[in-house]
Design an enzyme around this catalytic site. Structure first.
Site, PDB file in Angstrom:
ATOM      1  N   ASP A 212       0.839  -1.204   0.000  1.00  0.00           N
ATOM      2  CA  ASP A 212       0.000   0.000   0.000  1.00  0.00           C
ATOM      3  C   ASP A 212       0.872   1.251   0.000  1.00  0.00           C
ATOM      4  OD1 ASP A 212      -2.610   1.473   0.428  1.00  0.00           O
ATOM      5  OD2 ASP A 212      -1.572   2.035   2.269  1.00  0.00           O
ATOM      6  N   LYS A 216       1.577   4.342  -3.069  1.00  0.00           N
ATOM      7  CA  LYS A 216       1.555   5.784  -2.832  1.00  0.00           C
ATOM      8  C   LYS A 216       2.899   6.420  -3.184  1.00  0.00           C
ATOM      9  CE  LYS A 216      -1.922   5.118   0.738  1.00  0.00           C
ATOM     10  NZ  LYS A 216      -2.217   5.025   2.176  1.00  0.00           N
TER      11      LYS A 216
END
Length: 355
Positions: A212, A216
């Site tokens: 995750d 980003k």
């Protein structure tokens, strides 16, 4: 947007999920001028909203879900001023972005799959959006929920600044874990408690493996001008290799096997007056990106977080040693349905005002 301009017609994908339902509620209770929410859908049904608050439900048959015709002809006949608010986490939905943008529809989304996914798909969306009649693609909520991170990076680039590095604590879950853990108790117990409280994904490996954060990091890199892919990011996963493919139940039972090693790292950092934080970093000049567990002095901004806050440190030609300045810091809640939905709604409002 003038009063004579046609309203922006917004259709929410994933409208019954946490973020989608929060966005729908915001759009109903805090109506913005020039914006009409015309409907929403999930994998089972589509719902048409009328101006008087009525709903007309269409149940999808078999594998057939909503189509462009469902939106264009049934929900917004005669309108070309359409925005798809994709509040799903679907890769398959992301595959449609370039098609929608090419026909002049707009996209506002917290879904990270497209702007962190394959470069060729990402470039198709950029090219479609930049075409003569292309729609606009808003992605503020793909990093830091409602924090102004993407827009800040875009403003810096647009005004001629040169971004050197972007680093920070990109994950609300990982922020919470390391802000909560005292370094002496078992790290696995902190993960277990966070899971029970709903701070982690149902399978905590989806947080602990760093993917995750890596997504980003890729988004931040691309917004800074560095066109990298997930495969280019060096990731230090906190999931032991031998536990990567076991069941979620077995993982939780055995994750404590690594507690001693984690406590040793925390003790080493503490002896040096430092703390452990799980960070992502982009070095634009060296064209490197990484996700790792790192040590920071207790006086560092990353050490002083609370709860599930995110924090980003952006060093540029203007903001940093070159500009006789400190780096630019952005800090605040980086997770949660309400703040993420607010980030998407902010994009939709900005889009409506730009027309």
């Amino acid at each position: 947007m003038s009063s004579s301009d046609p309203p922006l017609k917004v259709f929410i994908i994933g409208g019954t999920g946490l973020i989608g339902s929060a966005l729908l509620d915001m759009m109903k209770t805090k109506r913005a001028p020039g914006i009409d929410c015309i409907g929403y859908c999930n994998s089972r049904k589509g719902v048409k909203l009328s101006s008087d608050g009525g709903e007309e439900t269409t149940t999808w048959k078999g594998d057939v879900q909503f189509t462009d015709d469902y939106v264009a002809n049934n929900l917004a006949p005669g309108s070309t001023n359409i925005c798809i608010a994709d509040c799903s986490a679907s890769d398959a939905v992301s595959d449609n972005y370039h098609k929608w943008l090419s026909k002049g529809w707009h996209v506002a989304t917290p879904n990270k799959k497209c702007n962190s996914g394959p470069l060729d798909r990402y470039q198709k969306c950029i090219d479609a959006s930049n075409s003569e009649n292309g729609g606009k693609w808003y992605v503020e909520a793909t990093i830091g929920a409602g924090l102004p991170i993407v827009s800040t990076l875009r403003t810096l680039v647009a005004t001629g600044d040169e971004i050197r590095t972007v680093r920070g604590i990109f994950s609300g879950t990982m922020s919470f874990l390391f802000n909560t853990w005292d370094g002496r108790s078992a790290f696995s117990e902190v993960v277990q408690s966070a899971k029970e409280a709903g701070y982690t994904e149902p399978d905590p490996r989806d947080d602990l493996n760093g993917m995750d954060v890596a997504r980003k990091v890729v988004i931040a890199a691309r917004e800074s001008g560095l066109m990298i892919s997930l495969e280019d990011v060096s990731i230090e996963s906190l999931v032991p290799e031998e536990l990567e493919n076991v069941s979620a139940e077995e993982f939780m039972k055995r994750f404590g096997e690594g507690d001693a090693a984690m406590s040793e790292k925390a003790a080493k950092a503490d002896a040096e007056g430092k703390v452990l934080r799980f960070v992502g970093e982009v070095d634009v000049k060296s064209q490197k990106a990484e996700v790792k567990l790192a040590e920071f002095p207790r006086s560092h901004p990353f050490a002083g977080l609370s709860g599930a806050d995110n924090i980003l440190e952006i060093e540029t030609q203007r903001y940093g040693p070159e500009g006789s300045s400190t780096p630019l810091i952005i800090r605040g809640p980086g997770a949660g349905a309400a703040v993420t939905a607010a980030g998407v709604y902010g994009d939709i409002i900005a889009l409506a005002k730009s027309k």
